[in-house]
Design an enzyme around this catalytic site. Structure first.
Site, PDB file in Angstrom:
ATOM      1  CE1 TYR A  66      28.096  51.116  37.031  1.00 32.10           C
ATOM      2  CE2 TYR A  66      27.452  49.011  36.071  1.00 32.10           C
ATOM      3  CZ  TYR A  66      27.196  50.344  36.317  1.00 32.10           C
ATOM      4  OH  TYR A  66      26.047  50.905  35.826  1.00 32.10           O
ATOM      5  CB  ILE A  67      27.695  45.811  40.718  1.00 30.86           C
ATOM      6  CG1 ILE A  67      27.355  45.854  39.217  1.00 30.86           C
ATOM      7  CG2 ILE A  67      26.423  45.583  41.531  1.00 30.86           C
ATOM      8  CD1 ILE A  67      26.912  44.511  38.629  1.00 30.86           C
ATOM      9  CG  ASP A  80      43.990  36.911  42.445  1.00 33.92           C
ATOM     10  OD1 ASP A  80      43.050  36.091  42.543  1.00 33.92           O
ATOM     11  OD2 ASP A  80      44.427  37.335  41.363  1.00 33.92           O
ATOM     12  CG  PHE A 118      30.006  42.472  44.135  1.00 38.72           C
ATOM     13  CD1 PHE A 118      28.805  42.689  43.483  1.00 38.72           C
ATOM     14  CD2 PHE A 118      30.125  42.888  45.453  1.00 38.72           C
ATOM     15  CE1 PHE A 118      27.747  43.292  44.124  1.00 38.72           C
ATOM     16  CE2 PHE A 118      29.072  43.501  46.118  1.00 38.72           C
ATOM     17  CZ  PHE A 118      27.881  43.702  45.444  1.00 38.72           C
ATOM     18  CB  SER A 173      24.634  36.851  35.028  1.00 44.45           C
ATOM     19  OG  SER A 173      24.266  37.249  33.741  1.00 44.45           O
ATOM     20  CE1 TYR A 227      30.488  36.875  33.852  1.00 45.63           C
ATOM     21  CE2 TYR A 227      28.589  36.925  32.375  1.00 45.63           C
ATOM     22  CZ  TYR A 227      29.197  37.296  33.565  1.00 45.63           C
ATOM     23  OH  TYR A 227      28.499  38.062  34.473  1.00 45.63           O
ATOM     24  CE  LYS A 255      29.000  35.910  37.104  1.00 41.89           C
ATOM     25  NZ  LYS A 255      29.585  36.348  38.364  1.00 41.89           N
TER      26      LYS A 255
HETATM   27  P1  NAD Z   1      33.675  44.763  37.674  1.00 41.70           P
HETATM   28  O1  NAD Z   1      34.673  44.160  36.761  1.00 41.70           O
HETATM   29  O2  NAD Z   1      33.509  46.227  37.665  1.00 41.70           O
HETATM   30  O3  NAD Z   1      33.956  44.303  39.186  1.00 41.70           O
HETATM   31  C1  NAD Z   1      34.495  43.044  39.499  1.00 41.70           C
HETATM   32  C2  NAD Z   1      35.707  43.276  40.407  1.00 41.70           C
HETATM   33  O4  NAD Z   1      36.272  42.003  40.743  1.00 41.70           O
HETATM   34  C3  NAD Z   1      36.797  44.094  39.745  1.00 41.70           C
HETATM   35  O5  NAD Z   1      37.093  45.210  40.573  1.00 41.70           O
HETATM   36  C4  NAD Z   1      37.983  43.137  39.634  1.00 41.70           C
HETATM   37  O6  NAD Z   1      39.220  43.806  39.801  1.00 41.70           O
HETATM   38  C5  NAD Z   1      37.684  42.143  40.748  1.00 41.70           C
HETATM   39  N1  NAD Z   1      38.249  40.796  40.584  1.00 41.70           N
HETATM   40  C6  NAD Z   1      38.122  39.959  39.515  1.00 41.70           C
HETATM   41  N2  NAD Z   1      38.747  38.797  39.759  1.00 41.70           N
HETATM   42  C7  NAD Z   1      39.266  38.880  41.014  1.00 41.70           C
HETATM   43  C8  NAD Z   1      40.029  38.001  41.833  1.00 41.70           C
HETATM   44  N3  NAD Z   1      40.406  36.778  41.418  1.00 41.70           N
HETATM   45  N4  NAD Z   1      40.386  38.411  43.066  1.00 41.70           N
HETATM   46  C9  NAD Z   1      40.045  39.651  43.510  1.00 41.70           C
HETATM   47  N5  NAD Z   1      39.335  40.528  42.784  1.00 41.70           N
HETATM   48  C10 NAD Z   1      38.952  40.150  41.545  1.00 41.70           C
HETATM   49  O7  NAD Z   1      32.280  44.043  37.384  1.00 41.70           O
HETATM   50  P2  NAD Z   1      30.801  44.414  37.853  1.00 41.70           P
HETATM   51  O8  NAD Z   1      30.050  44.891  36.668  1.00 41.70           O
HETATM   52  O9  NAD Z   1      30.851  45.253  39.072  1.00 41.70           O
HETATM   53  O10 NAD Z   1      30.261  42.962  38.183  1.00 41.70           O
HETATM   54  C11 NAD Z   1      30.285  42.437  39.505  1.00 41.70           C
HETATM   55  C12 NAD Z   1      29.766  41.022  39.453  1.00 41.70           C
HETATM   56  O11 NAD Z   1      28.453  41.020  38.897  1.00 41.70           O
HETATM   57  C13 NAD Z   1      30.592  40.082  38.576  1.00 41.70           C
HETATM   58  O12 NAD Z   1      30.651  38.822  39.202  1.00 41.70           O
HETATM   59  C14 NAD Z   1      29.798  40.013  37.298  1.00 41.70           C
HETATM   60  O13 NAD Z   1      30.016  38.815  36.608  1.00 41.70           O
HETATM   61  C15 NAD Z   1      28.382  40.111  37.817  1.00 41.70           C
HETATM   62  N6  NAD Z   1      27.420  40.607  36.811  1.00 41.70           N
HETATM   63  C16 NAD Z   1      27.685  41.782  36.166  1.00 41.70           C
HETATM   64  C17 NAD Z   1      26.804  42.230  35.178  1.00 41.70           C
HETATM   65  C18 NAD Z   1      27.095  43.494  34.416  1.00 41.70           C
HETATM   66  O14 NAD Z   1      26.557  43.649  33.319  1.00 41.70           O
HETATM   67  N7  NAD Z   1      27.884  44.420  34.941  1.00 41.70           N
HETATM   68  C19 NAD Z   1      25.639  41.497  34.867  1.00 41.70           C
HETATM   69  C20 NAD Z   1      25.398  40.315  35.574  1.00 41.70           C
HETATM   70  C21 NAD Z   1      26.313  39.876  36.554  1.00 41.70           C
HETATM   71  N1  UFG Z   2      24.658  46.065  21.643  1.00 36.93           N
HETATM   72  C1  UFG Z   2      24.800  46.745  20.452  1.00 36.93           C
HETATM   73  N2  UFG Z   2      25.990  47.366  20.213  1.00 36.93           N
HETATM   74  C2  UFG Z   2      27.028  47.346  21.102  1.00 36.93           C
HETATM   75  C3  UFG Z   2      26.863  46.640  22.326  1.00 36.93           C
HETATM   76  C4  UFG Z   2      25.670  46.013  22.553  1.00 36.93           C
HETATM   77  O1  UFG Z   2      23.893  46.774  19.623  1.00 36.93           O
HETATM   78  O2  UFG Z   2      28.089  47.911  20.795  1.00 36.93           O
HETATM   79  C5  UFG Z   2      23.395  45.393  21.908  1.00 36.93           C
HETATM   80  C6  UFG Z   2      23.559  43.892  22.058  1.00 36.93           C
HETATM   81  O3  UFG Z   2      23.556  43.267  20.806  1.00 36.93           O
HETATM   82  C7  UFG Z   2      22.372  43.546  22.932  1.00 36.93           C
HETATM   83  C8  UFG Z   2      22.176  44.805  23.801  1.00 36.93           C
HETATM   84  O4  UFG Z   2      22.882  45.839  23.141  1.00 36.93           O
HETATM   85  O5  UFG Z   2      21.241  43.368  22.146  1.00 36.93           O
HETATM   86  C9  UFG Z   2      22.746  44.643  25.192  1.00 36.93           C
HETATM   87  O6  UFG Z   2      24.083  44.163  25.076  1.00 36.93           O
HETATM   88  P1  UFG Z   2      25.063  44.091  26.330  1.00 36.93           P
HETATM   89  O7  UFG Z   2      26.355  43.528  25.843  1.00 36.93           O
HETATM   90  O8  UFG Z   2      25.104  45.401  27.022  1.00 36.93           O
HETATM   91  O9  UFG Z   2      24.302  43.097  27.310  1.00 36.93           O
HETATM   92  P2  UFG Z   2      23.870  41.585  27.144  1.00 36.93           P
HETATM   93  O10 UFG Z   2      22.405  41.530  27.452  1.00 36.93           O
HETATM   94  O11 UFG Z   2      24.342  41.017  25.884  1.00 36.93           O
HETATM   95  O12 UFG Z   2      24.704  40.904  28.303  1.00 36.93           O
HETATM   96  C10 UFG Z   2      24.877  41.547  29.551  1.00 36.93           C
HETATM   97  C11 UFG Z   2      26.208  41.131  30.154  1.00 36.93           C
HETATM   98  C12 UFG Z   2      26.182  39.695  30.515  1.00 36.93           C
HETATM   99  C13 UFG Z   2      25.008  39.433  31.396  1.00 36.93           C
HETATM  100  C14 UFG Z   2      23.740  39.860  30.739  1.00 36.93           C
HETATM  101  C15 UFG Z   2      22.567  39.674  31.653  1.00 36.93           C
HETATM  102  O13 UFG Z   2      27.247  41.356  29.230  1.00 36.93           O
HETATM  103  O14 UFG Z   2      27.335  39.391  31.234  1.00 36.93           O
HETATM  104  O15 UFG Z   2      23.834  41.234  30.400  1.00 36.93           O
HETATM  105  O16 UFG Z   2      22.848  40.214  32.878  1.00 36.93           O
HETATM  106  F1  UFG Z   2      24.962  38.120  31.647  1.00 36.93           F
END
Ligand code: NAD
Ligand code: UFG
Length: 333
Positions: A12-13, A60, A82, A126, A152, A156
């Site tokens: 995604y990101i 991987d 990422f 995160s 998780y 981080k």
């Molecule tokens: P995502 O799952 O869409 O992307 C992560 C990608 O990494 C995936 O395409 C997956 O196939 C790949 N991957 C995982 N393990 C791997 C491995 N061992 N080797 C090769 N590829 C691998 O997630 P995202 O939302 O794009 O998040 C990207 C990064 O940002 C992650 O590290 C995530 O923890 C971090 N992050 C995400 C959020 C969020 O809410 N989306 C918030 C804070 C931090």
């Molecule tokens: N929520 C609901 N219903 C749902 C899903 C979420 O009410 O079905 C609420 C949660 O309780 C929370 C808010 O929506 O209050 C946001 O929840 P998310 O799961 O979307 O996000 P979080 O803030 O809990 O956590 C996310 C990621 C973590 C990351 C964090 C900060 O899941 O990996 O943001 O970046 F670390």
């Protein structure tokens, strides 16, 4: 030309960031991803938007021999890391998988970073590393790693510490730790967006699937928090703003470790997100009030002033933009 390795670049990101990176004609990009949570077709979608196709390696990061041969063939100036597993609930069920995948893959990359020339390294951290604090507004100087509620989040935190220790051994290592808040939205083209495999946990994917009818009703986890409307508040940042934050970080990369929050600085409640989605889509969502979700904080948002001042980066897009782009993405699926 600068040679860039983007791990997790079909996710995604990562995919949104690759689109921004490709705007720079001096960047040559390799993506490595094991496709555990994304699809190879994303590479074509990136090419459709950017007019240029990044090189894709299905692999991987736990496969050290594969990584080693990649680094032997390519002299990477920049690594944007990422790749990782990110489902909080799953990490509680499968802690070893999370520790191994997220931490070992980072160690494998660090083993291959050159010490005789500068390497820029950006790590996707995160807001979760802040855990529970006295104030919901998170500043980079706050103590991290205490009161983390799941494996998780600990991966981080541990990776941040590993990067700091490693930086002490390599004066040419220019690392930036970006602490993302809650990424939402999609690319305005409607081609890229968040499409998680399996049952989503995060609010916006649940909102999307409630809208499409794949989920019968959205559970609002708690309406008895000490917040203006009783529901929890977070800092939702448009994924394109977040992607742009990586470009700004690269422009300001320096030896050692730099840490930045990437968020808007504005808290928004669960009920406000639902109301904004209903208004933009013209469709009422089925919702239930459910008990609080274990481990959730009442409120958490970024103080983004360090990134604003030092990187010259500011968010430009709103939640309304994110919802419009999400609906556009959904309509194109
Ligand atoms: P995502 O799952 O869409 O992307 C992560 C990608 O990494 C995936 O395409 C997956 O196939 C790949 N991957 C995982 N393990 C791997 C491995 N061992 N080797 C090769 N590829 C691998 O997630 P995202 O939302 O794009 O998040 C990207 C990064 O940002 C992650 O590290 C995530 O923890 C971090 N992050 C995400 C959020 C969020 O809410 N989306 C918030 C804070 C931090
Ligand atoms: N929520 C609901 N219903 C749902 C899903 C979420 O009410 O079905 C609420 C949660 O309780 C929370 C808010 O929506 O209050 C946001 O929840 P998310 O799961 O979307 O996000 P979080 O803030 O809990 O956590 C996310 C990621 C973590 C990351 C964090 C900060 O899941 O990996 O943001 O970046 F670390």
């Amino acid at each position: 030309m600068k040679k860039i390795l983007v791990t997790g670049g079909t996710g995604y990101i990562g995919s949104h960031t690759v689109v921004e990176l490709l705007k720079n004609p001096d960047y040559s990009i390799d993506i490595i991803d094991n496709l555990s949570n994304s699809k190879e077709h994303v590479v074509d979608l990136i090419a459709e938007i950017a007019g240029k196709k990044p090189n894709f390696i299905k692999g991987d990061l736990l496969d050290f021999e594969l990584l080693k041969s990649l680094f032997e063939k390519n002299d990477y100036d920049i690594i944007i890391h990422f790749a990782g597993l990110k489902a909080v609930g799953e990490s509680v069920e499968k802690p070893l998988e999370y520790y191994e995948n997220n931490i070992q893959s980072t160690i494998n990359l660090l083993r291959l970073v050159r010490t005789d020339k500068p390497t820029d390294f950006i790590f996707s951290s995160s807001a979760t590393v802040y855990g529970e604090q006295d104030s919901p507004k998170c500043v980079e100087t706050m103590q991290t790693g205490t009161k983390l509620t799941n494996p998780y989040g600990r991966t981080k935190y541990f990776i941040e510490e590993i990067l700091k220790d490693y930086a002490n051994t390599n004066p040419n290592f220019c690392a930036t730790i970006l602490r993302y808040f809650n990424p939402v939205g999609a690319h305005p083209s409607g081609l890229l967006g968040e499409d998680p495999n399996g049952i989503p946990n995060n609010l916006m994917p649940v909102v999307m699937r409630t809208y499409t009818g794949e989920i019968p009703a959205l559970n609002i986890f708690g309406d008895d928090y000490d917040t203006p409307d009783g529901t929890a508040r977070r800092d939702y940042i448009h994924v394109v703003d977040l992607a742009r934050g990586h470009i700004a970080s690269l422009e300001h990369s320096k030896p050692g470790i730099s840490i930045y929050n990437l968020g808007t600085g504005l808290p928004t409640s669960v009920k406000e997100i639902i109301a904004a989605f209903e208004e933009a889509s013209g469709k009422k969502l089925n919702t239930n009030i459910a008990p609080r979700r274990s481990g959730d904080l009442p409120e958490c948002w970024a103080d983004p002033s360090k990134a604003n001042a030092e990187l010259g980066w500011h968010t430009e897009l709103t939640i309304a933009d994110a919802i419009r782009d999400t609906l556009n993405y959904l309509n194109k699926q």
